[in-house]
Design a protein around this motif. Sequence first.
Motif, PDB file in Angstrom:
ATOM      1  N   PHE A 173      -4.429   1.381 -12.843  1.00 27.14           N
ATOM      2  CA  PHE A 173      -3.422   1.138 -11.809  1.00 27.14           C
ATOM      3  C   PHE A 173      -3.688  -0.154 -11.041  1.00 27.14           C
ATOM      4  O   PHE A 173      -2.756  -0.895 -10.725  1.00 27.14           O
ATOM      5  CB  PHE A 173      -3.365   2.328 -10.849  1.00 27.14           C
ATOM      6  N   LEU A 174      -4.944  -0.412 -10.724  1.00 29.54           N
ATOM      7  CA  LEU A 174      -5.290  -1.615  -9.968  1.00 29.54           C
ATOM      8  C   LEU A 174      -6.127  -2.577 -10.822  1.00 29.54           C
ATOM      9  O   LEU A 174      -6.992  -3.270 -10.309  1.00 29.54           O
ATOM     10  CB  LEU A 174      -6.050  -1.235  -8.687  1.00 29.54           C
ATOM     11  N   ASP A 175      -5.840  -2.601 -12.122  1.00 25.15           N
ATOM     12  CA  ASP A 175      -6.573  -3.525 -12.983  1.00 25.15           C
ATOM     13  C   ASP A 175      -6.299  -4.978 -12.602  1.00 25.15           C
ATOM     14  O   ASP A 175      -7.185  -5.809 -12.611  1.00 25.15           O
ATOM     15  CB  ASP A 175      -6.211  -3.291 -14.450  1.00 25.15           C
ATOM     16  N   THR A 233       1.348   9.375  -5.766  1.00 25.88           N
ATOM     17  CA  THR A 233       1.404  10.729  -5.191  1.00 25.88           C
ATOM     18  C   THR A 233       2.819  11.246  -4.957  1.00 25.88           C
ATOM     19  O   THR A 233       3.011  12.463  -4.789  1.00 25.88           O
ATOM     20  CB  THR A 233       0.668  10.771  -3.846  1.00 25.88           C
ATOM     21  N   GLY A 234       3.791  10.343  -4.900  1.00 24.90           N
ATOM     22  CA  GLY A 234       5.149  10.742  -4.558  1.00 24.90           C
ATOM     23  C   GLY A 234       5.393  10.852  -3.070  1.00 24.90           C
ATOM     24  O   GLY A 234       6.531  11.087  -2.631  1.00 24.90           O
ATOM     25  N   VAL A 235       4.354  10.695  -2.258  1.00 26.59           N
ATOM     26  CA  VAL A 235       4.501  10.757  -0.800  1.00 26.59           C
ATOM     27  C   VAL A 235       5.062   9.420  -0.314  1.00 26.59           C
ATOM     28  O   VAL A 235       4.456   8.373  -0.527  1.00 26.59           O
ATOM     29  CB  VAL A 235       3.163  11.060  -0.110  1.00 26.59           C
ATOM     30  N   ASP A 236       6.226   9.471   0.339  1.00 29.18           N
ATOM     31  CA  ASP A 236       6.933   8.257   0.752  1.00 29.18           C
ATOM     32  C   ASP A 236       6.730   8.022   2.247  1.00 29.18           C
ATOM     33  O   ASP A 236       7.375   8.657   3.076  1.00 29.18           O
ATOM     34  CB  ASP A 236       8.415   8.382   0.433  1.00 29.18           C
ATOM     35  N   ALA A 242      -3.930   5.006   4.673  1.00 36.16           N
ATOM     36  CA  ALA A 242      -5.094   4.307   4.122  1.00 36.16           C
ATOM     37  C   ALA A 242      -5.982   5.252   3.324  1.00 36.16           C
ATOM     38  O   ALA A 242      -6.489   4.896   2.243  1.00 36.16           O
ATOM     39  CB  ALA A 242      -5.890   3.648   5.249  1.00 36.16           C
ATOM     40  N   GLU A 243      -6.190   6.468   3.829  1.00 34.91           N
ATOM     41  CA  GLU A 243      -7.045   7.425   3.138  1.00 34.91           C
ATOM     42  C   GLU A 243      -6.416   7.903   1.836  1.00 34.91           C
ATOM     43  O   GLU A 243      -7.117   8.099   0.834  1.00 34.91           O
ATOM     44  CB  GLU A 243      -7.345   8.619   4.052  1.00 34.91           C
ATOM     45  N   MET A 244      -5.108   8.081   1.837  1.00 29.32           N
ATOM     46  CA  MET A 244      -4.439   8.503   0.611  1.00 29.32           C
ATOM     47  C   MET A 244      -4.511   7.401  -0.448  1.00 29.32           C
ATOM     48  O   MET A 244      -4.692   7.675  -1.646  1.00 29.32           O
ATOM     49  CB  MET A 244      -2.992   8.899   0.884  1.00 29.32           C
ATOM     50  N   PHE A 245      -4.397   6.161  -0.022  1.00 32.78           N
ATOM     51  CA  PHE A 245      -4.529   5.057  -0.974  1.00 32.78           C
ATOM     52  C   PHE A 245      -5.932   5.037  -1.562  1.00 32.78           C
ATOM     53  O   PHE A 245      -6.107   4.930  -2.783  1.00 32.78           O
ATOM     54  CB  PHE A 245      -4.227   3.726  -0.278  1.00 32.78           C
ATOM     55  N   MET A 269       0.821  -1.208   0.000  1.00 30.59           N
ATOM     56  CA  MET A 269       0.000   0.000   0.000  1.00 30.59           C
ATOM     57  C   MET A 269       0.857   1.261   0.000  1.00 30.59           C
ATOM     58  O   MET A 269       0.574   2.216  -0.741  1.00 30.59           O
ATOM     59  CB  MET A 269      -0.938  -0.002   1.211  1.00 30.59           C
ATOM     60  N   SER A 270       1.900   1.308   0.815  1.00 32.58           N
ATOM     61  CA  SER A 270       2.746   2.509   0.859  1.00 32.58           C
ATOM     62  C   SER A 270       3.483   2.707  -0.454  1.00 32.58           C
ATOM     63  O   SER A 270       3.676   3.849  -0.905  1.00 32.58           O
ATOM     64  CB  SER A 270       3.739   2.416   2.025  1.00 32.58           C
ATOM     65  N   ASP A 271       3.876   1.602  -1.132  1.00 37.22           N
ATOM     66  CA  ASP A 271       4.515   1.724  -2.449  1.00 37.22           C
ATOM     67  C   ASP A 271       3.525   2.255  -3.478  1.00 37.22           C
ATOM     68  O   ASP A 271       3.887   3.040  -4.362  1.00 37.22           O
ATOM     69  CB  ASP A 271       5.059   0.372  -2.903  1.00 37.22           C
ATOM     70  N   ALA A 272       2.272   1.816  -3.362  1.00 30.95           N
ATOM     71  CA  ALA A 272       1.240   2.299  -4.286  1.00 30.95           C
ATOM     72  C   ALA A 272       1.034   3.799  -4.126  1.00 30.95           C
ATOM     73  O   ALA A 272       0.959   4.542  -5.115  1.00 30.95           O
ATOM     74  CB  ALA A 272      -0.069   1.552  -4.037  1.00 30.95           C
ATOM     75  N   VAL A 273       0.946   4.255  -2.881  1.00 26.70           N
ATOM     76  CA  VAL A 273       0.771   5.689  -2.618  1.00 26.70           C
ATOM     77  C   VAL A 273       1.968   6.473  -3.142  1.00 26.70           C
ATOM     78  O   VAL A 273       1.815   7.555  -3.739  1.00 26.70           O
ATOM     79  CB  VAL A 273       0.547   5.937  -1.118  1.00 26.70           C
ATOM     80  N   LYS A 274       3.157   5.936  -2.956  1.00 21.18           N
ATOM     81  CA  LYS A 274       4.364   6.619  -3.434  1.00 21.18           C
ATOM     82  C   LYS A 274       4.358   6.732  -4.953  1.00 21.18           C
ATOM     83  O   LYS A 274       4.704   7.773  -5.518  1.00 21.18           O
ATOM     84  CB  LYS A 274       5.605   5.873  -2.961  1.00 21.18           C
ATOM     85  N   GLN A 275       3.948   5.647  -5.637  1.00 21.89           N
ATOM     86  CA  GLN A 275       3.920   5.664  -7.097  1.00 21.89           C
ATOM     87  C   GLN A 275       2.968   6.720  -7.633  1.00 21.89           C
ATOM     88  O   GLN A 275       3.265   7.402  -8.616  1.00 21.89           O
ATOM     89  CB  GLN A 275       3.496   4.286  -7.634  1.00 21.89           C
TER      90      GLN A 275
END
Length: 516
Positions: free
Chosen positions: A392-394, A342-345, A379-382, A334-340
Amino acid sequence: MKNENLDANRIEAEEVAEEITESELNEQRQIRREKLKKLQEAGRDPFAVETWNIDAYSQPIKDDFENMEEKQVSVAGRIMAKRDMGKASFIDIQDREGRIQVYVRQDAITPEEYKWFKAYDIGDILGVVGTVFKTRHGEISVKASEVKLLSKSLQVLPNKWQGLSNTDLRYRQRYVDLIMNKDVRDTFYKRATIIKEIKRVLEEDFGYLEVDTPILTTIAGGANARPFNTHHNTLDLDMKLRISNELFLKRLVVGGFDRVYEMGKMFRNEGMDRNHNPEFTSMECYMAYGDMEDTMHVLEQIVSKAAIKANGSTKVIYGDKEFDVAPPWNRIDMSDAVKQITGVDFAVLNTDEEARAAAVKYGMEEEEVAGWTRGKILAEMFETYCEDVPGFLDGPVFVTGHPVEISPLAKRDSKDPRITRRFEAYMNGWEIANAFSELNDPIDQYERFKEQQAQLDGGIDDEAHPMDEDFVNSLEVGLPPTGGLGIGIDRVIMLITNAASIRDVILFPTMKPLDK
């Protein structure tokens, strides 16, 4: 006897009601009631008929014509088309397998019976005894020697636009939709096939036992959702419809049933859209001595084998997309998905304050995130920024690394206690499954329930999980290491059958009353 032809000029069911006014419809309905009255006065009440011996169906007759030719059959079905030729008539009857033409001659069933037969309407249900033959133009048919009216249709079947294109009418009058639309019938046959295959995989391939758990409960647990409320008069007890069957199934694992599953209706008092219906079908299964990876394997096998059973392939066509559900599926944290996206790490955000600052900088409202924890923000950012990104989540893909704050029933990750051993499976951007290495620490479970109950009581989150002290007690008795999996059956069926809306795979979806 000379074979006749019915390859042209049929009066089809959908043409009968074409472009007629409501007053004309009422007139036709009245005529049908008058016909019924005459039948009853003549001792021919169709509603007094109790049974008809069927020994053949339309499609098998056609498929096996070489062996069926000249054989006597007894069939039954609804009149869907007719053509009057004077002393002979052709009709199409529709049964559970499809349609077949019936040739009816006056001299074959007697003039008296033929007089009654000619008064029958499209929509009426007939029993027919006759022999199988082929017309000059090659149409496999039944030559009737007996025709009996089994039920009288007092309504006029709709035309094509009403029956096939008016989706609101289709959902409200599914019984008419099923009569008029072969594709709809095929979808629900496929639904039954998929459900049967899912159960077979669970029971035969993995050794799960099917069980039943309560629908009426005093605590709606096992998920974060708003329940429907009801009241038991005798006990004077407020009760709820279940939102999940998780906590009861895990109690059974405590009791010694190592592998259990239940497929059934869940009820969530939430919004409605193409992927959500307040009443929906879910399957949950629990495997003692298994973990999150084991449930991944179970899910891959369930979906891939259901697709093969329904469509003959692991390739799933949905709209203009194609997915291959053959194992293994991809994974993403999940954190990798958000980073991809939004760029937020979040790997470098170690405090709640750092996470709130990063979220506000990216564009979230400061008032919205005030008081939120790092995990809640992740979780909310995801959910806000990743789930709706086209393609992205196909997937199919497993999303892992869910924060503890949104996973009150999942075991903590031993390498990072801020996240849990949980995954959500996505396909076409939709969540289709949710699974955990189940939390079996009763002390940790109690504290998480306590925190969730505080959010519920404080009005912070009206979908927070309520305290369930009896479930905590069951964990104190001892739950073995367990892998649990929940699947949104309707969404899986939507994908496999290429259905545009969840309402297309639920026979009687929830509908707003017409007077509202």
